[in-house]
Scaffold this motif. Structure first.
Motif, PDB file in Angstrom:
ATOM      1  N   UNK A 142      42.344  51.368  35.401  1.00  0.00           N
ATOM      2  CA  UNK A 142      43.311  51.825  36.072  1.00  0.00           C
ATOM      3  C   UNK A 142      44.035  51.011  37.237  1.00  0.00           C
ATOM      4  N   UNK A 143      43.142  50.547  38.112  1.00  0.00           N
ATOM      5  CA  UNK A 143      43.495  49.740  39.404  1.00  0.00           C
ATOM      6  C   UNK A 143      43.944  48.427  38.756  1.00  0.00           C
ATOM      7  N   UNK A 144      43.542  47.760  37.937  1.00  0.00           N
ATOM      8  CA  UNK A 144      43.648  46.501  37.292  1.00  0.00           C
ATOM      9  C   UNK A 144      45.035  46.522  36.485  1.00  0.00           C
ATOM     10  N   UNK A 145      45.161  47.543  35.676  1.00  0.00           N
ATOM     11  CA  UNK A 145      46.431  47.671  34.844  1.00  0.00           C
ATOM     12  C   UNK A 145      47.598  47.814  35.913  1.00  0.00           C
ATOM     13  N   UNK A 146      47.636  48.505  36.789  1.00  0.00           N
ATOM     14  CA  UNK A 146      48.695  49.077  37.565  1.00  0.00           C
ATOM     15  C   UNK A 146      48.943  47.756  38.669  1.00  0.00           C
ATOM     16  N   UNK A 147      48.161  47.105  38.757  1.00  0.00           N
ATOM     17  CA  UNK A 147      48.312  46.010  39.826  1.00  0.00           C
ATOM     18  C   UNK A 147      48.802  44.782  39.099  1.00  0.00           C
ATOM     19  N   UNK A 148      48.216  44.587  38.055  1.00  0.00           N
ATOM     20  CA  UNK A 148      48.925  43.350  37.049  1.00  0.00           C
ATOM     21  C   UNK A 148      50.262  43.665  36.742  1.00  0.00           C
ATOM     22  N   UNK A 149      50.507  45.058  36.340  1.00  0.00           N
ATOM     23  CA  UNK A 149      51.857  45.546  36.106  1.00  0.00           C
ATOM     24  C   UNK A 149      52.891  45.059  37.357  1.00  0.00           C
ATOM     25  N   UNK A 150      52.539  45.259  38.352  1.00  0.00           N
ATOM     26  CA  UNK A 150      53.308  44.691  39.488  1.00  0.00           C
ATOM     27  C   UNK A 150      53.479  43.237  39.739  1.00  0.00           C
ATOM     28  N   UNK A 151      52.221  42.717  39.760  1.00  0.00           N
ATOM     29  CA  UNK A 151      52.587  41.231  40.109  1.00  0.00           C
ATOM     30  C   UNK A 151      52.153  40.261  39.110  1.00  0.00           C
ATOM     31  N   UNK A 152      51.562  40.800  37.787  1.00  0.00           N
ATOM     32  CA  UNK A 152      51.404  39.602  36.926  1.00  0.00           C
ATOM     33  C   UNK A 152      49.869  39.412  36.954  1.00  0.00           C
ATOM     34  N   UNK A 153      49.210  38.643  36.073  1.00  0.00           N
ATOM     35  CA  UNK A 153      47.766  38.419  36.066  1.00  0.00           C
ATOM     36  C   UNK A 153      47.608  37.404  37.174  1.00  0.00           C
ATOM     37  N   UNK A 154      47.267  37.497  38.567  1.00  0.00           N
ATOM     38  CA  UNK A 154      46.864  36.697  39.371  1.00  0.00           C
ATOM     39  C   UNK A 154      45.518  36.603  39.316  1.00  0.00           C
ATOM     40  N   UNK A 155      44.861  35.579  38.822  1.00  0.00           N
ATOM     41  CA  UNK A 155      43.466  35.430  38.417  1.00  0.00           C
ATOM     42  C   UNK A 155      42.601  35.010  39.627  1.00  0.00           C
ATOM     43  N   UNK A 156      41.243  35.069  39.559  1.00  0.00           N
ATOM     44  CA  UNK A 156      40.340  34.494  40.409  1.00  0.00           C
ATOM     45  C   UNK A 156      40.140  35.099  41.946  1.00  0.00           C
ATOM     46  N   UNK A 157      40.912  35.925  42.143  1.00  0.00           N
ATOM     47  CA  UNK A 157      40.882  36.564  43.663  1.00  0.00           C
ATOM     48  C   UNK A 157      39.698  37.575  43.462  1.00  0.00           C
ATOM     49  N   UNK A 158      39.681  38.494  42.639  1.00  0.00           N
ATOM     50  CA  UNK A 158      38.524  39.285  42.461  1.00  0.00           C
ATOM     51  C   UNK A 158      37.083  38.603  42.036  1.00  0.00           C
ATOM     52  N   UNK A 159      37.210  37.254  41.662  1.00  0.00           N
ATOM     53  CA  UNK A 159      35.876  36.703  41.462  1.00  0.00           C
ATOM     54  C   UNK A 159      35.458  35.934  42.436  1.00  0.00           C
ATOM     55  N   UNK A 160      36.283  35.508  43.131  1.00  0.00           N
ATOM     56  CA  UNK A 160      35.908  34.617  44.465  1.00  0.00           C
ATOM     57  C   UNK A 160      35.602  35.372  45.626  1.00  0.00           C
ATOM     58  N   UNK A 161      36.207  36.441  45.891  1.00  0.00           N
ATOM     59  CA  UNK A 161      36.228  37.337  47.180  1.00  0.00           C
ATOM     60  C   UNK A 161      34.847  37.756  47.274  1.00  0.00           C
ATOM     61  N   UNK A 162      34.375  38.643  46.399  1.00  0.00           N
ATOM     62  CA  UNK A 162      33.218  39.168  46.548  1.00  0.00           C
ATOM     63  C   UNK A 162      32.019  38.211  46.839  1.00  0.00           C
ATOM     64  N   UNK A 163      32.001  37.259  46.198  1.00  0.00           N
ATOM     65  CA  UNK A 163      31.052  36.245  46.551  1.00  0.00           C
ATOM     66  C   UNK A 163      31.049  35.686  47.686  1.00  0.00           C
ATOM     67  N   UNK A 164      32.133  35.082  48.180  1.00  0.00           N
ATOM     68  CA  UNK A 164      32.453  34.591  49.536  1.00  0.00           C
ATOM     69  C   UNK A 164      31.699  35.699  50.514  1.00  0.00           C
ATOM     70  N   UNK A 165      32.286  37.046  50.377  1.00  0.00           N
ATOM     71  CA  UNK A 165      31.902  38.041  51.363  1.00  0.00           C
ATOM     72  C   UNK A 165      30.319  38.264  51.393  1.00  0.00           C
ATOM     73  N   UNK A 166      29.767  38.223  50.324  1.00  0.00           N
ATOM     74  CA  UNK A 166      28.388  38.428  50.420  1.00  0.00           C
ATOM     75  C   UNK A 166      27.613  37.396  51.077  1.00  0.00           C
ATOM     76  N   UNK A 167      28.013  36.379  51.549  1.00  0.00           N
ATOM     77  CA  UNK A 167      27.450  35.330  52.246  1.00  0.00           C
ATOM     78  C   UNK A 167      27.761  35.669  53.716  1.00  0.00           C
TER      79      UNK A 167
END
Length: 235
Positions: A142-167
């Motif tokens: 639900x969240x991904x579909x709605x956000x991608x519809x608004x801004x297009x597939x902006x990749x890697x933000x969801x991959x990088x941020x959680x790993x950096x935050x955990x540090x």
């Protein structure tokens, strides 16, 4: 939806279609990866790669067979990802979906922490892993579909941020979830600023810039995990 100009649901037609498409792709990946009532991470990744390749081929075929130049350019611009097409009048829907998604995930922080110990350990502590994962997949779709519809597939933000935050905040999802949401927003804003200024007056699609940052980070993450696995094996 863009190529054929379908507006069945008015201004939110693209968001509705994106959610339905994301949920359909998720069910296809989930069903393909499920064998003997179980899903492993490797099968899930391989199924995702295969489904993504098929859907990308369908998109390419759609673009090649359409004769409407404006719609084709709109789809190409959308697939690169960017914030230029986001308007204040339609921002309420992505904002609402994001708040709902963060709220649901925050309420499930304890169960997410249980999964850190592994599926078998989480099951012994009373968590129905398969049902819990399926519910979260729907929320994420639900969240991904709605956000991608608004801004297009902006990749890697969801991959990088959680790993950096955990540090910085550790692995507890009660801290990781809100910090990762805020960190991802900050990173995207700065990436958008850089995309507008690096090659001014031309604007680089922000999805291209995040991919240039996220690709090397992804490779570093894989090498780091491989080294940790080797070290554990030696130990």
């Amino acid at each position: 939806m863009i190529v054929f100009g379908v507006t069945l649901f008015g201004p939110v037609s693209l968001s509705v279609a994106a959610f339905v498409g994301a949920l359909g792709a998720l069910l296809l990946v989930y069903g393909t990866a499920r064998t003997g009532g179980r899903i492993t991470s490797s099968r899930l990744v391989l199924s995702g790669v295969a489904v993504a390749a098929i859907l990308t081929a369908v998109l390419d075929l759609l673009l090649l067979t359409t004769d409407r130049g404006n719609e084709t350019r709109a789809v190409l611009a959308w697939t690169l990802g960017g914030l230029g097409g986001v308007a204040w009048g339609t921002l309420w829907l992505p904002g609402l979906a994001l708040l709902i998604g963060i709220g649901v995930l925050a309420a499930q922080a304890r169960n997410l922490n249980l999964l850190l110990a592994g599926e078998e350990a989480a099951t012994t502590m009373g968590l129905d892993v398969a049902r819990f994962r399926a519910r979260l997949f729907v929320v994420v779709s639900l969240v991904t579909g709605v956000l991608v519809a608004a801004a297009g597939p902006i990749g890697f933000v969801g991959l990088m941020t959680p790993h950096i935050v955990r540090l910085f905040v550790g692995g507890d999802h009660r801290r990781v979830l809100p910090t990762a949401a805020l960190g991802g927003a900050v990173f995207l804003v700065w990436a958008d600023i850089a995309a507008r200024t690096v090659a001014a007056p031309m604007e680089i699609p922000v999805g291209v810039l995040t991919a240039l940052c996220g690709g090397p980070f992804f490779l570093w993450l894989m090498r780091r995990d491989a080294r940790r696995g080797t070290d554990r094996g030696v130990a």
